[in-house]
Every structure is written in structure tokens, then in C-alpha cells.
Design an enzyme around this catalytic site. Structure first.
Site, short mmCIF file in Angstrom:
data_model
loop_
_atom_site.label_atom_id
_atom_site.label_comp_id
_atom_site.label_asym_id
_atom_site.label_seq_id
_atom_site.Cartn_x
_atom_site.Cartn_y
_atom_site.Cartn_z
N ARG A 245 0.81 -1.24 0.00
CA ARG A 245 0.00 0.00 0.00
C ARG A 245 0.84 1.28 0.00
O ARG A 245 0.39 2.32 0.47
CB ARG A 245 -0.99 0.03 1.19
CG ARG A 245 -1.94 -1.15 1.24
CD ARG A 245 -2.87 -1.22 0.02
NE ARG A 245 -3.66 -2.41 0.10
CZ ARG A 245 -3.32 -3.58 -0.49
NH1 ARG A 245 -2.23 -3.66 -1.26
NH2 ARG A 245 -4.09 -4.63 -0.37
N SER B 143 -11.34 -2.08 3.13
CA SER B 143 -10.67 -2.38 4.40
C SER B 143 -10.16 -1.08 4.98
O SER B 143 -9.37 -0.39 4.33
CB SER B 143 -9.49 -3.32 4.17
OG SER B 143 -9.97 -4.54 3.68
N GLU C 256 -5.67 2.57 6.42
CA GLU C 256 -5.25 2.54 5.01
C GLU C 256 -5.90 3.71 4.29
O GLU C 256 -5.37 4.27 3.34
CB GLU C 256 -5.70 1.20 4.40
CG GLU C 256 -5.35 1.07 2.93
CD GLU C 256 -5.79 -0.27 2.36
OE1 GLU C 256 -5.64 -1.29 3.05
OE2 GLU C 256 -6.30 -0.28 1.23
C1 LIG Z 1 -15.95 -1.66 -1.48
C2 LIG Z 1 -14.48 -1.34 -1.56
C3 LIG Z 1 -13.58 -2.37 -1.78
C4 LIG Z 1 -12.20 -2.10 -1.85
N1 LIG Z 1 -11.33 -3.13 -2.08
C5 LIG Z 1 -10.01 -2.88 -2.16
C6 LIG Z 1 -9.09 -3.95 -2.40
O1 LIG Z 1 -9.46 -5.10 -2.58
N2 LIG Z 1 -7.76 -3.65 -2.44
C7 LIG Z 1 -7.29 -2.37 -2.26
O2 LIG Z 1 -6.07 -2.16 -2.31
N3 LIG Z 1 -8.15 -1.34 -2.05
C8 LIG Z 1 -9.49 -1.56 -1.99
N4 LIG Z 1 -10.35 -0.52 -1.77
C9 LIG Z 1 -9.81 0.85 -1.56
C10 LIG Z 1 -9.70 1.69 -2.86
O3 LIG Z 1 -10.63 1.25 -3.83
C11 LIG Z 1 -8.29 1.63 -3.43
O4 LIG Z 1 -7.35 2.17 -2.54
C12 LIG Z 1 -8.20 2.41 -4.77
O5 LIG Z 1 -6.97 2.13 -5.35
C13 LIG Z 1 -8.36 3.91 -4.60
O6 LIG Z 1 -8.50 4.47 -5.90
P1 LIG Z 1 -9.32 5.82 -6.15
O7 LIG Z 1 -9.24 6.16 -7.59
O8 LIG Z 1 -10.68 5.70 -5.58
O9 LIG Z 1 -8.44 6.85 -5.31
P2 LIG Z 1 -8.94 7.98 -4.29
O10 LIG Z 1 -9.60 7.35 -3.12
O11 LIG Z 1 -9.66 9.04 -5.01
O12 LIG Z 1 -7.52 8.54 -3.83
C14 LIG Z 1 -6.64 7.75 -3.06
C15 LIG Z 1 -5.27 8.43 -3.05
O13 LIG Z 1 -4.72 8.33 -4.37
C16 LIG Z 1 -4.34 9.62 -4.84
N5 LIG Z 1 -4.57 9.64 -6.29
C17 LIG Z 1 -5.69 9.24 -6.95
N6 LIG Z 1 -5.51 9.37 -8.29
C18 LIG Z 1 -4.27 9.89 -8.47
C19 LIG Z 1 -3.51 10.27 -9.61
N7 LIG Z 1 -4.00 10.16 -10.86
N8 LIG Z 1 -2.27 10.78 -9.42
C20 LIG Z 1 -1.75 10.89 -8.16
N9 LIG Z 1 -2.42 10.56 -7.05
C21 LIG Z 1 -3.67 10.06 -7.19
C22 LIG Z 1 -5.25 10.58 -4.09
O14 LIG Z 1 -4.67 11.88 -4.01
C23 LIG Z 1 -5.35 9.91 -2.73
O15 LIG Z 1 -4.27 10.27 -1.90
C24 LIG Z 1 -11.73 -0.77 -1.70
C25 LIG Z 1 -12.66 0.28 -1.51
C26 LIG Z 1 -14.02 -0.01 -1.44
C27 LIG Z 1 -14.98 1.13 -1.27
#
Ligand SMILES: Cc1cc2nc3c(=O)[nH]c(=O)nc-3n(C[C@H](O)[C@H](O)[C@H](O)COP(=O)(O)OP(=O)(O)OC[C@H]3O[C@@H](n4cnc5c(N)ncnc54)[C@H](O)[C@@H]3O)c2cc1C
Length: 306
Positions: free
Chosen positions: A179, A229, A299
Site C-alpha cells: 500500500r 478495508s 489505510e
Molecule cells: C468496497 C471497496 C472495496 C475495496 N477493495 C479494495 C481492495 O481489494 N484492495 C485495495 O487495495 N483497495 C481496496 N479498496 C480501496 C480503494 O478502492 C483503493 O485504494 C483504490 O486504489 C483507490 O483508488 P481511487 O481512484 O478511488 O483513489 P482515491 O480514493 O480518489 O484517492 C486515493 C489516493 O490516491 C491519490 N490519487 C488518486 N488518483 C491519483 C492520480 N492520478 N495521481 C496521483 N495521485 C492520485 C489521491 O490523491 C489519494 O491520496 C476498496 C474500496 C471499497 C470502497
């Protein structure tokens, strides 16, 4: 003072879509939390560069927003701008011969999986159900079911947050571990990601994706808003098991609850405030530390004012 600077930004970047004081509950999967000062939606690299230049020049705080599936904004709001990449970051292309798949940072993980299946490219299946964007997944080095972004990424195109210059970052320079990525320190904006996948049989790849989706739907509380999580996996333990063993499964505080399906998930049962969620987080952390001597680290990215 900063309000003036935000107003200037809106005037100087008239052609760029900007939403004032967006309710971040609408842009995050927790469906809770306060407002940001602005939501800026640059449609292409040039617009993004202009916005970043203005923000760094004026020393204005900002962060990149992906799909908001790993983010909680405190109820007092975030005094900075959220920058969400728009239309120009939705490109996606796969090459079956080389196994390379290149996509814009704002493409969803499910869409990447769809294109990989259609092109007959294997390796992405375990990540297919992560509800974020490709950029957010690389930033978090997201992973699931023994898969991780670090296993499939080859390189990324990024923009420097201060000077607006773009460059290619090879995997070896991404500092990927559980992570974590070097982007969390550098603040570079991820614009596009190239994955190295393996040619395979479309039908078999699709079956695997469906199998992972079925597992997810069975084991995770998909009907409630959450950020997945909530805690990182502490070394040698599973957060969900520690929380269950501490007797906290189903514990409710205000509108926030420890999921009774998967104790690693904190869910919004409907009307949770960010404060409810953070209070529940603290109770869980304290109880698990008292019972087992293990510190649970979130996380989820938590930002903004109380
Ligand atoms: C139901 C559910 C299930 C999930 N299952 C998992 C799983 O199995 N495994 C897992 O690892 N995570 C899981 N997650 C958490 C989440 O989906 C991941 O961490 C995902 O990668 C976040 O992506 P996002 O685009 O939503 O980022 P955001 O939540 O919008 O941002 C997260 C971080 O990334 C940064 N960021 C986003 N895009 C960029 C970019 N283009 N450039 C630079 N920085 C950026 C943001 O500034 C922020 O700090 C889950 C979440 C939910 C709601």
C-alpha cells in the site's frame, strides 16, 4: 485571503470546469464528510499544467481525487482544491502481441479488466473489483487476492506537481511496497499507466474475473458505503480477525458501524458523519491495542479539519 486566490483561479481558468465548495460526500465512496474549497476538473494535460502552476505559484493546497474510494474528508472540510482528471485521461489501448495495456489514470479498474478480457490479456483479474481508478490504484499500490499493482505495472507517465513537466517513471523507481508508492512522497500526478500483462484465453480470463467478483460480493459488505478495508494489514496479523476477536464486529457508533460481514470494513449505515466514522476508528484502534498490543494504522487517507 485564500478565498480571493480561489476566485482568481476561477477567473484565470475560465474554460476549465470548476465546482465551488463541492460536498465531498458526493465524491467519496463513504458518502460522508465535509466540503472542499473547489473541485477542479481539467480535461487534458495542458489544463492540468495551468492549474498546477497557479496552485504552486500561490502556494494553495490541493490533492488529486480519483474515484474517492479510499478517502475520508473530515466534517470541517478541506481548505484546498480537489483536482479530478477529466475526459482526456480516459484513453485505453491493449496490444495482445506485446501484452501491453496502456490507460489514462482516470480509467476505472473494472474498465481495465473489461479491455484486458476482450484483448485476451491475463494478470489483472485479482485487481478487477477494486472500485477505484487506475491512477488511484497505482498511488496506493492497491492489491487483492494475492495480486497487486506492483505485479503488473510497467511504467507511468506523470506530471511534476511544481513545474508541470511530464516524464516516464519506470516500475523500478516507483518504490512500490504494501500500500505504498513513491508518488505518496513526490506528489507527482499520475496521468497514464502501462501494464505488462500476459496473452491468454479470453474465456478463462473472464471466468477468473467473475470468480473474484463472486468472492467479493460474498465476503464484503457491498451494499453499504465504505472505503473497503479501513486498516492496513499489520505484519503477522489480519485486521479483520483482530477486530472480530476483540468482540467489535457489528459495533455501531452514530451512523458508523464495524461491518458484521467483514470486520475490517467500517461502513456508513446511512447517516454517518465523518466524525462517527473516525470515533469508531479510534475505539477499534484502542480496543485492539489494549487486547493484543497491535497498532492498527488506517489505510484510508483522512484529510481536512475536525
Ligand atoms: C468496497 C471497496 C472495496 C475495496 N477493495 C479494495 C481492495 O481489494 N484492495 C485495495 O487495495 N483497495 C481496496 N479498496 C480501496 C480503494 O478502492 C483503493 O485504494 C483504490 O486504489 C483507490 O483508488 P481511487 O481512484 O478511488 O483513489 P482515491 O480514493 O480518489 O484517492 C486515493 C489516493 O490516491 C491519490 N490519487 C488518486 N488518483 C491519483 C492520480 N492520478 N495521481 C496521483 N495521485 C492520485 C489521491 O490523491 C489519494 O491520496 C476498496 C474500496 C471499497 C470502497
Amino acid at each position: 485571503m485564500e478565498k480571493n486566490k480561489w476566485r482568481m483561479l476561477c477567473e484565470e481558468c475560465k474554460e476549465i470546469k470548476i465546482i465551488k465548495e463541492p460536498d465531498m460526500g458526493q465524491y467519496t465512496s463513504f458518502k460522508a464528510g465535509g466540503r472542499a474549497a473547489l473541485l477542479v476538473l481539467p480535461d487534458n494535460q495542458e489544463e492540468l499544467r495551468r492549474v498546477l502552476e497557479y496552485m504552486s505559484g500561490e502556494e494553495l493546497p490541493y490533492m488529486i481525487l480519483g474515484n474517492g474510494s479510499n478517502l475520508l474528508v473530515r466534517d470541517g472540510g478541506y481548505e484546498g482544491a480537489m483536482i479530478k482528471l477529466g475526459e482526456g485521461f480516459h484513453n485505453i489501448e491493449a496490444n495482445r502481441k506485446t501484452g501491453l495495456l496502456t490507460a489514462g489514470a482516470n480509467v476505472s479498474m473494472s474498465q481495465v479488466a473489461r479491455v484486458a478480457v476482450d484483448a485476451g490479456l491475463a494478470g489483472f483479474e485479482p485487481l478487477s473489483g477494486i472500485p477505484g481508478t487506475l491512477g488511484g490504484a497505482l498511488y496506493m499500490n492497491a492489491g487483492a487476492y494475492d495480486g497487486e499493482m506492483s505485479f503488473v505495472v510497467q511504467e507511468a507517465l506523470v506530471m511534476n506537481r511544481n513545474c508541470g513537466e511530464t516524464r516516464i517513471v519506470p516500475k523500478e523507481e516507483m518504490g512500490l511496497s504494501y500500500r505504498r508508492s513513491a508518488f505518496q512522497e513526490s506528489g507527482d500526478v499520475i496521468l497514464q499507466v502501462t501494464l505488462q500483462l500476459t496473452p491468454g484465453d479470453s474465456k478463462k480470463i473472464e471466468d477468473k474475473v467473475m470468480e473474484f467478483t463472486r468472492k467479493r460480493n460474498e465476503k464484503q459488505p457491498m451494499n453499504y458505503p465504505s472505503a473497503g478495508s479501513f486498516f492496513k494489514r499489520p505484519e503477522g496479523y489480519f485486521a479483520g480477525k483482530l477486530i472480530t476477536d476483540a468482540g467489535l464486529k457489528g459495533l455501531k457508533l452514530g451512523g458508523a458501524q464495524v461491518s458484521s460481514l467483514h470486520a475490517g470494513f467500517l461502513i456508513n449505515t446511512g447517516e454517518a458523519t465523518a466524525e462517527d466514522i473516525l470515533l469508531l476508528m479510534k475505539v477499534v484502534q484502542r480496543t485492539v491495542a489494549d487486547r493484543f498490543g497491535v497498532e492498527l494504522e488506517p489505510e484510508v487517507r483522512i484529510i481536512g479539519k475536525e
